[in-house]
Scaffold this motif. Structure first.
Motif, PDB file in Angstrom:
ATOM      1  N   ARG B  40       0.783  -1.135  -0.006  1.00 37.27           N
ATOM      2  CA  ARG B  40       0.216   0.033  -0.045  1.00 37.27           C
ATOM      3  C   ARG B  40       0.671   1.280   0.043  1.00 37.27           C
ATOM      4  N   LEU B  41       2.335   1.158   0.414  1.00 36.45           N
ATOM      5  CA  LEU B  41       3.026   2.266   0.345  1.00 36.45           C
ATOM      6  C   LEU B  41       3.095   2.936  -1.030  1.00 36.45           C
ATOM      7  N   ALA B  42       3.293   4.167  -1.128  1.00 39.48           N
ATOM      8  CA  ALA B  42       3.778   4.605  -2.334  1.00 39.48           C
ATOM      9  C   ALA B  42       5.317   4.653  -2.620  1.00 39.48           C
ATOM     10  N   MET B  45       8.846   4.204  -0.904  1.00 35.66           N
ATOM     11  CA  MET B  45       8.868   3.639   0.467  1.00 35.66           C
ATOM     12  C   MET B  45       8.582   2.056   0.269  1.00 35.66           C
ATOM     13  N   PHE B 103       8.898  -1.223  12.376  1.00 36.31           N
ATOM     14  CA  PHE B 103       8.964   0.289  12.503  1.00 36.31           C
ATOM     15  C   PHE B 103      10.355   0.340  13.281  1.00 36.31           C
ATOM     16  N   GLN B 131      14.439   8.330   4.341  1.00 39.08           N
ATOM     17  CA  GLN B 131      13.669   7.111   3.802  1.00 39.08           C
ATOM     18  C   GLN B 131      13.503   6.219   5.086  1.00 39.08           C
ATOM     19  N   ILE B 133      13.298   7.059   8.270  1.00 40.89           N
ATOM     20  CA  ILE B 133      12.606   7.701   9.146  1.00 40.89           C
ATOM     21  C   ILE B 133      11.071   7.501   8.469  1.00 40.89           C
ATOM     22  N   LEU B 134      10.917   7.952   7.349  1.00 41.11           N
ATOM     23  CA  LEU B 134       9.448   7.954   6.994  1.00 41.11           C
ATOM     24  C   LEU B 134       8.842   6.446   6.806  1.00 41.11           C
ATOM     25  N   ASP B 137       7.815   5.440   9.982  1.00 32.72           N
ATOM     26  CA  ASP B 137       6.468   5.935  10.356  1.00 32.72           C
ATOM     27  C   ASP B 137       5.430   5.417   9.813  1.00 32.72           C
ATOM     28  N   ALA B 138       5.609   4.993   8.642  1.00 34.99           N
ATOM     29  CA  ALA B 138       4.574   4.317   7.509  1.00 34.99           C
ATOM     30  C   ALA B 138       4.301   2.970   8.002  1.00 34.99           C
ATOM     31  N   THR B 141       2.092   3.057  11.018  1.00 35.94           N
ATOM     32  CA  THR B 141       0.762   3.520  10.503  1.00 35.94           C
ATOM     33  C   THR B 141      -0.009   2.258  10.113  1.00 35.94           C
TER      34      THR B 141
END
Lengths: 361, 361
Positions: B40-42, B45, B103, B131, B133-134, B137-138, B141
């Motif tokens: 699902r991640l863009a 990522m 994560f 990247q 970090i992001l 984070d993702a 979520t």
């Protein structure tokens, strides 16, 4: 919704007649529970978070600052009132969006290497990168916890709290997607206007969309109402970001609290740049050449950056982005027409949109 | 729970008789939905995450690796069976804990400056800090989203999915708290054994506690059962961490996949160090002197670090930590007695605990 609560809400709303009053109401209702949520963090993270929110200075002394404009909490409260609930029903939503917003600021400042925000040294420069990462992570977690708490304390039904968690979680993921694209775009020579709008829709639109609907969701609004309010917030976010992109290039440091030419120095592919590159004329081509040149990257003089800003303007990037901000603003207001709400609430959504968009004209 | 489902679960369980089979079952049931969640991640990522999980190499080519032992998914499935539900009921929980675990790995590796994990270059060294970090984070979520999805697809009731979200969210915050303390402790000369256990209870105990109960919660278990299973996981986590601390000092790089003497070089206040400092004898005092000395911090030679390890052992830090691992292991097993479950399920909880704790004896 009981008639008593609805009329109490209406009374509260009439008192909050102006944008400053709407913002002040959002802050006064949301800041105490926001502080209570942050106080759950173990030391030293509670200190880092309190510094970031502007509640204490770097020596731990209390500061009288108000921690930003707090547009998102104001929207969250208003969205509860949009479906006839008291503003208070939106409070956990306002706290949640503010926590998620500040999670993203902590991580963004670190990733972007930004050393100041709201005219203060950013948290990572004071407490180090690790604390900025951890406190950001923790704020995101709290953003979910405060919504689940609403079901425990009876502020919302368990089902509505779960729907609000879904709303904020999906918005958070879109926000992260947008930020990831923003970072990835810096390394590219050019991005299309569509790619830029998609990125900004995630980075800025997603959380404003959630803020504009979360109070309604906590109050039990159906999906049709939630979707329309989210659309209002999404387009408002795109309008806001267009203005932010303009300020990122032509705004004075005294206004933005950010370093001069920061966006240009980082080669951010913001809307004015994307629009200027799409224009295709002589200024546009010269801009493309400059951005394709790896030479001096990140070390350009003020003069070089000022000349680049002039090129962007010459290629129409500034005018297009100003027009785009107006278009997104109009689309945001149109979404409000799909939701039956009192004239007073509608007037306040309109006023908040005006406030968000009109910052530099 | 229908009798049909319970007997189907029992049949599945009998097939999964050994620890390797339990782990393989966790992987085979949880990896497909885990991959679907990550998909699902863009971009980019999704690529960074797939690399981190060990599904692709740095050039994007698929890798046959299995992405770690996957103890947490195995525990999540088993916890569903502890209350008579099929293992499949625990799947969203297994996926969620694995997402949250990863994560934390992505962020920890960056904060600790670790360049290898599972014998591979860490994600931040390959794709850059932003990247890491992001994507971290993702993943956090997504860890919430997969639980909310369980209510949509009918795998759990909306109320149980919300309880599972609460479980994972609180565990995530405790995990972050623990990591924040771990980082803060590095700058201190000494920490007490109690502070160290508190920190490790957050860093490692919290997520294993959630893993050990989340399947049961998704299956509708009451709080008493959930609490007991969480206690099993919490103490199992402390036992695991005690062993990890031992390996962090005396484990071979070939076994741990981590740099030699890494924990000592970083002046991690792990259990052997805290216990050695508490002992108070001559070796203990010499160790305290060394750690108080800012000189050569982070640049100690292999020889100096080997001598420091010997001091810790001489002061009893190694033996105390080995005994502590056994104590925590015993306490974990005692918590199982409070939950009525089939002998087969209990045997598998016991076997998984043994597997987690016995890694270096």
């Amino acid at each position: 919704m009981e008639a008593r609560s609805a009329s109490a809400a209406a009374a509260t709303l009439e008192e909050a007649a102006s944008v400053p009053e709407l913002l002040a109401r959002g802050r006064s209702l949301c800041t105490p529970p926001l502080r209570a949520a942050v106080a759950r963090l173990a030391a030293p993270m509670d200190t880092v978070a309190a510094y970031h929110f502007g509640w204490i200075d770097r020596d731990g002394k209390p500061v009288a600052g108000d921690g930003g404009k707090a547009v998102r909490p104001a929207l969250a409260l208003l969205s509860a009132q949009a479906v006839g609930a008291p503003a208070e029903t939106g409070v956990p939503g306002g706290v949640s969006v503010e926590l998620v917003h500040n999670f993203s600021l902590l991580h963004d400042d670190l990733m972007d290497g930004d050393e100041t925000r709201r005219h203060r040294a950013t948290a990572w420069t004071v407490f180090g990168p690790a604390q900025a990462i951890l406190v950001g992570d923790a704020l995101a977690t709290l953003g979910t916890e405060v919504l689940l708490d609403a079901a425990v304390t009876g502020g919302a039904s368990a089902a509505d709290a779960a729907r609000a968690v879904r709303l904020i979680t999906t918005a958070t993921r879109k926000l992260i997607d947008g930020q990831a694209k923003d970072v990835a775009f810096e390394a590219r020579e050019a991005v299309t206007v569509e790619e830029c709008l998609d990125m900004e829709g995630g980075k800025t639109g997603a959380l404003l969309a959630a803020a504009s609907a979360i109070g309604a969701v906590l109050a039990g609004a159906d999906d049709r109402v939630s979707d329309a309010l989210q659309r209002y917030g999404h387009h408002l976010g795109l309008a806001f970001q267009a203005v932010d992109d303009l300020l990122g290039i032509w705004g004075a440091t005294e206004v933005t609290g950010k370093p001069h030419w920061g966006d240009l120095r980082q080669r951010k592919k913001s809307l004015p740049v994307a629009a200027a590159l799409a224009e295709g004329g002589s200024a546009s081509r010269r801009l493309a050449e400059q951005l394709a040149d790896p030479e001096g990257r990140g070390e350009e003089s003020e003069q070089v950056l000022a000349a680049r800003a002039a090129l962007i303007e010459e290629a129409g990037g500034r005018a297009w982005t100003q027009a785009e901000a107006r278009r997104q603003h109009t689309t945001a207001l149109a979404a409000l027409d799909e939701v039956p709400m009192t004239d007073a609430v509608r007037r306040h959504f309109v006023a908040l949109a005006e406030f968000v968009v009109v910052r530099e004209r």
